[in-house]
Design a protein around this motif. Structure first.
Motif, PDB file in Angstrom:
ATOM      1  N   LEU A  35       0.830  -1.202   0.000  1.00  0.00           N
ATOM      2  CA  LEU A  35       0.000   0.000   0.000  1.00  0.00           C
ATOM      3  C   LEU A  35       0.865   1.253   0.000  1.00  0.00           C
ATOM      4  N   SER A  36       1.969   1.205   0.732  1.00  0.00           N
ATOM      5  CA  SER A  36       2.841   2.374   0.840  1.00  0.00           C
ATOM      6  C   SER A  36       3.456   2.742  -0.508  1.00  0.00           C
ATOM      7  N   ILE A  37       4.005   1.750  -1.225  1.00  0.00           N
ATOM      8  CA  ILE A  37       4.634   2.105  -2.500  1.00  0.00           C
ATOM      9  C   ILE A  37       3.584   2.414  -3.567  1.00  0.00           C
ATOM     10  N   PHE A  38       2.387   1.845  -3.437  1.00  0.00           N
ATOM     11  CA  PHE A  38       1.309   2.200  -4.368  1.00  0.00           C
ATOM     12  C   PHE A  38       0.979   3.682  -4.222  1.00  0.00           C
ATOM     13  N   LEU A  39       0.836   4.140  -2.984  1.00  0.00           N
ATOM     14  CA  LEU A  39       0.558   5.552  -2.746  1.00  0.00           C
ATOM     15  C   LEU A  39       1.780   6.409  -3.046  1.00  0.00           C
ATOM     16  N   LEU A  40       2.966   5.876  -2.796  1.00  0.00           N
ATOM     17  CA  LEU A  40       4.191   6.632  -3.051  1.00  0.00           C
ATOM     18  C   LEU A  40       4.309   7.020  -4.525  1.00  0.00           C
ATOM     19  N   PHE A  41       4.092   6.063  -5.416  1.00  0.00           N
ATOM     20  CA  PHE A  41       4.185   6.363  -6.845  1.00  0.00           C
ATOM     21  C   PHE A  41       2.959   7.134  -7.343  1.00  0.00           C
ATOM     22  N   GLY A  42       1.928   7.195  -6.498  1.00  0.00           N
ATOM     23  CA  GLY A  42       0.790   8.052  -6.804  1.00  0.00           C
ATOM     24  C   GLY A  42       0.980   9.478  -6.326  1.00  0.00           C
ATOM     25  N   GLY A  43       2.080   9.730  -5.596  1.00  0.00           N
ATOM     26  CA  GLY A  43       2.406  11.089  -5.184  1.00  0.00           C
ATOM     27  C   GLY A  43       2.294  11.370  -3.700  1.00  0.00           C
ATOM     28  N   SER A  44       1.937  10.360  -2.889  1.00  0.00           N
ATOM     29  CA  SER A  44       1.768  10.577  -1.454  1.00  0.00           C
ATOM     30  C   SER A  44       2.940   9.970  -0.677  1.00  0.00           C
ATOM     31  N   TRP A  45       3.563  10.767   0.198  1.00  0.00           N
ATOM     32  CA  TRP A  45       4.683  10.306   1.006  1.00  0.00           C
ATOM     33  C   TRP A  45       4.274   9.994   2.443  1.00  0.00           C
ATOM     34  N   GLU A 193       6.905   4.758 -19.579  1.00  0.00           N
ATOM     35  CA  GLU A 193       7.735   5.507 -20.517  1.00  0.00           C
ATOM     36  C   GLU A 193       6.885   6.232 -21.564  1.00  0.00           C
ATOM     37  N   ARG A 194       5.767   5.623 -21.946  1.00  0.00           N
ATOM     38  CA  ARG A 194       4.905   6.223 -22.964  1.00  0.00           C
ATOM     39  C   ARG A 194       4.050   7.345 -22.403  1.00  0.00           C
ATOM     40  N   THR A 195       3.600   7.195 -21.165  1.00  0.00           N
ATOM     41  CA  THR A 195       2.654   8.165 -20.597  1.00  0.00           C
ATOM     42  C   THR A 195       3.283   9.117 -19.586  1.00  0.00           C
ATOM     43  N   GLY A 196       4.396   8.699 -18.967  1.00  0.00           N
ATOM     44  CA  GLY A 196       5.007   9.502 -17.919  1.00  0.00           C
ATOM     45  C   GLY A 196       4.306   9.363 -16.571  1.00  0.00           C
ATOM     46  N   ASP A 197       3.331   8.471 -16.478  1.00  0.00           N
ATOM     47  CA  ASP A 197       2.579   8.265 -15.244  1.00  0.00           C
ATOM     48  C   ASP A 197       3.360   7.318 -14.328  1.00  0.00           C
ATOM     49  N   GLN A 198       3.922   7.861 -13.241  1.00  0.00           N
ATOM     50  CA  GLN A 198       4.757   7.060 -12.348  1.00  0.00           C
ATOM     51  C   GLN A 198       3.980   5.983 -11.590  1.00  0.00           C
ATOM     52  N   THR A 199       2.665   6.098 -11.563  1.00  0.00           N
ATOM     53  CA  THR A 199       1.881   5.090 -10.852  1.00  0.00           C
ATOM     54  C   THR A 199       2.150   3.693 -11.398  1.00  0.00           C
ATOM     55  N   PHE A 200       2.429   3.599 -12.705  1.00  0.00           N
ATOM     56  CA  PHE A 200       2.672   2.285 -13.305  1.00  0.00           C
ATOM     57  C   PHE A 200       3.987   1.677 -12.833  1.00  0.00           C
ATOM     58  N   LEU A 201       4.890   2.509 -12.324  1.00  0.00           N
ATOM     59  CA  LEU A 201       6.137   1.965 -11.795  1.00  0.00           C
ATOM     60  C   LEU A 201       5.903   1.164 -10.520  1.00  0.00           C
ATOM     61  N   PHE A 202       4.750   1.361  -9.883  1.00  0.00           N
ATOM     62  CA  PHE A 202       4.399   0.506  -8.750  1.00  0.00           C
ATOM     63  C   PHE A 202       4.436  -0.955  -9.175  1.00  0.00           C
ATOM     64  N   GLY A 203       3.872  -1.251 -10.355  1.00  0.00           N
ATOM     65  CA  GLY A 203       3.851  -2.627 -10.844  1.00  0.00           C
ATOM     66  C   GLY A 203       5.248  -3.153 -11.091  1.00  0.00           C
ATOM     67  N   THR A 204       6.103  -2.345 -11.702  1.00  0.00           N
ATOM     68  CA  THR A 204       7.468  -2.780 -11.988  1.00  0.00           C
ATOM     69  C   THR A 204       8.249  -3.029 -10.706  1.00  0.00           C
ATOM     70  N   VAL A 205       8.223  -2.063  -9.802  1.00  0.00           N
ATOM     71  CA  VAL A 205       8.976  -2.197  -8.549  1.00  0.00           C
ATOM     72  C   VAL A 205       8.424  -3.345  -7.708  1.00  0.00           C
ATOM     73  N   PHE A 229      -2.013  -9.443  -3.714  1.00  0.00           N
ATOM     74  CA  PHE A 229      -2.469  -8.079  -3.465  1.00  0.00           C
ATOM     75  C   PHE A 229      -1.833  -7.113  -4.453  1.00  0.00           C
ATOM     76  N   CYS A 230      -0.532  -7.291  -4.691  1.00  0.00           N
ATOM     77  CA  CYS A 230       0.183  -6.447  -5.651  1.00  0.00           C
ATOM     78  C   CYS A 230      -0.426  -6.578  -7.046  1.00  0.00           C
ATOM     79  N   LEU A 231      -0.708  -7.811  -7.475  1.00  0.00           N
ATOM     80  CA  LEU A 231      -1.235  -8.026  -8.822  1.00  0.00           C
ATOM     81  C   LEU A 231      -2.662  -7.509  -8.963  1.00  0.00           C
ATOM     82  N   ILE A 232      -3.433  -7.516  -7.874  1.00  0.00           N
ATOM     83  CA  ILE A 232      -4.770  -6.921  -7.931  1.00  0.00           C
ATOM     84  C   ILE A 232      -4.665  -5.436  -8.263  1.00  0.00           C
ATOM     85  N   LEU A 233      -3.753  -4.745  -7.573  1.00  0.00           N
ATOM     86  CA  LEU A 233      -3.576  -3.313  -7.814  1.00  0.00           C
ATOM     87  C   LEU A 233      -3.011  -3.055  -9.216  1.00  0.00           C
ATOM     88  N   VAL A 234      -2.089  -3.912  -9.652  1.00  0.00           N
ATOM     89  CA  VAL A 234      -1.565  -3.780 -11.019  1.00  0.00           C
ATOM     90  C   VAL A 234      -2.682  -3.984 -12.035  1.00  0.00           C
TER      91      VAL A 234
END
Length: 253
Positions: A35-45, A193-205, A229-234
């Motif tokens: 949950l923390s890294i999902f929110l982190l890449f969404g912009g919340s620290w 890389e195509r959209t610049g949306d860092q939220t997708f990096l949650f899936g990679t990380v 849980f990770c794959l549900i969010l991805v």
């Protein structure tokens, strides 16, 4: 002991591990970390920083590494291009597992012994022995002679290692599953890389670090609050992206 490692046993001889609402410390730690890294890449620290001291008390090495590498990736994106950052992420994951293997071999750690059992038995039956055989929840793990396992360098059956257990149960099918995870992580990277949306990096990380953790931890893959849980969010991210793509295409038409 702190993080269940003999290295810190003299400093922190005994730590009470918080089980969380599901009464399972490792699963609780992974839920917090994911949950923390999902929110982190969404912009919340806020949650990632608040979760850090709680993860320290819980003492799950895998969940803590997941959060720390997520934070490092987020910071790295501010100072260098994305591709070198992600290469460093993979490199750090490899170094983390390699270090754990070396230390585990020296101390006779049961996670390492269980992993080597999977590597030992895979060539003898590459198609696998069937789901449910071996692993922490199998009755076969109840008869493990740890003294003999430490003497021989592996347990009687694979356990405590998701990769080791999957190789034992599924054979080559385990490699197909890992290949699917790699393809999914790469898809998230390409969309970022195509959209610049860092939220997708949650899936990679998340997928990269959880796959690394699975070498020496069953919960990384088998706990519903870890990989599942990770794959549900991805899946939510990818589904939303595909829906937006369809909407944009219909508008253009």
């Amino acid at each position: 002991s702190f993080f269940k490692t003999p290295i810190l046993a003299d400093i922190f001889p005994k730590v009470f591990r918080i089980g969380g609402p599901n009464f399972h410390a490792i699963a609780y730690a992974y839920a917090l970390s994911i949950l923390s890294i999902f929110l982190l890449f969404g912009g919340s620290w806020i949650l990632p920083l608040v979760a850090l001291p709680l993860l320290l008390i819980i003492g799950s090495k895998g969940a803590m590494v997941l959060l720390l590498l997520g934070i490092a990736t987020k910071i790295g994106l501010k100072i260098m291009p994305a591709r070198p950052v992600l290469i460093l992420l993979v490199g750090a994951s490899v170094v983390w597992i390699a270090s754990a293997l070396v230390l585990g071999i020296r101390s006779g750690d049961y996670h390492v012994l269980g992993f080597f059992a999977g590597l030992r038995d895979f060539p003898a039956n590459p198609i696998g022995r069937g789901l449910g055989l071996g692993g922490n929840l199998s009755s076969t793990s109840e008869t493990i002679d740890w003294s003999a396992a430490q003497a021989t360098g592996s347990t009687m059956v694979p356990m405590e290692s998701a990769i080791g257990v999957m190789l034992y149960q599924m054979g080559l099918g385990a490699l197909l599953f890992v290949g699917f995870l790699i393809a999914l992580a790469e898809k998230c990277r390409r969309i970022f890389e195509r959209t610049g949306d860092q939220t997708f990096l949650f899936g990679t990380v998340g997928i990269v670090v959880l796959t690394a953790n699975s070498v020496l931890q069953e919960e990384a893959f088998f706990s519903p609050l870890a990989l599942a849980f990770c794959l549900i969010l991805v899946g939510v991210l990818l589904g939303s992206h595909e829906r937006d793509q369809e909407v944009d295409a219909s508008i253009r038409l």
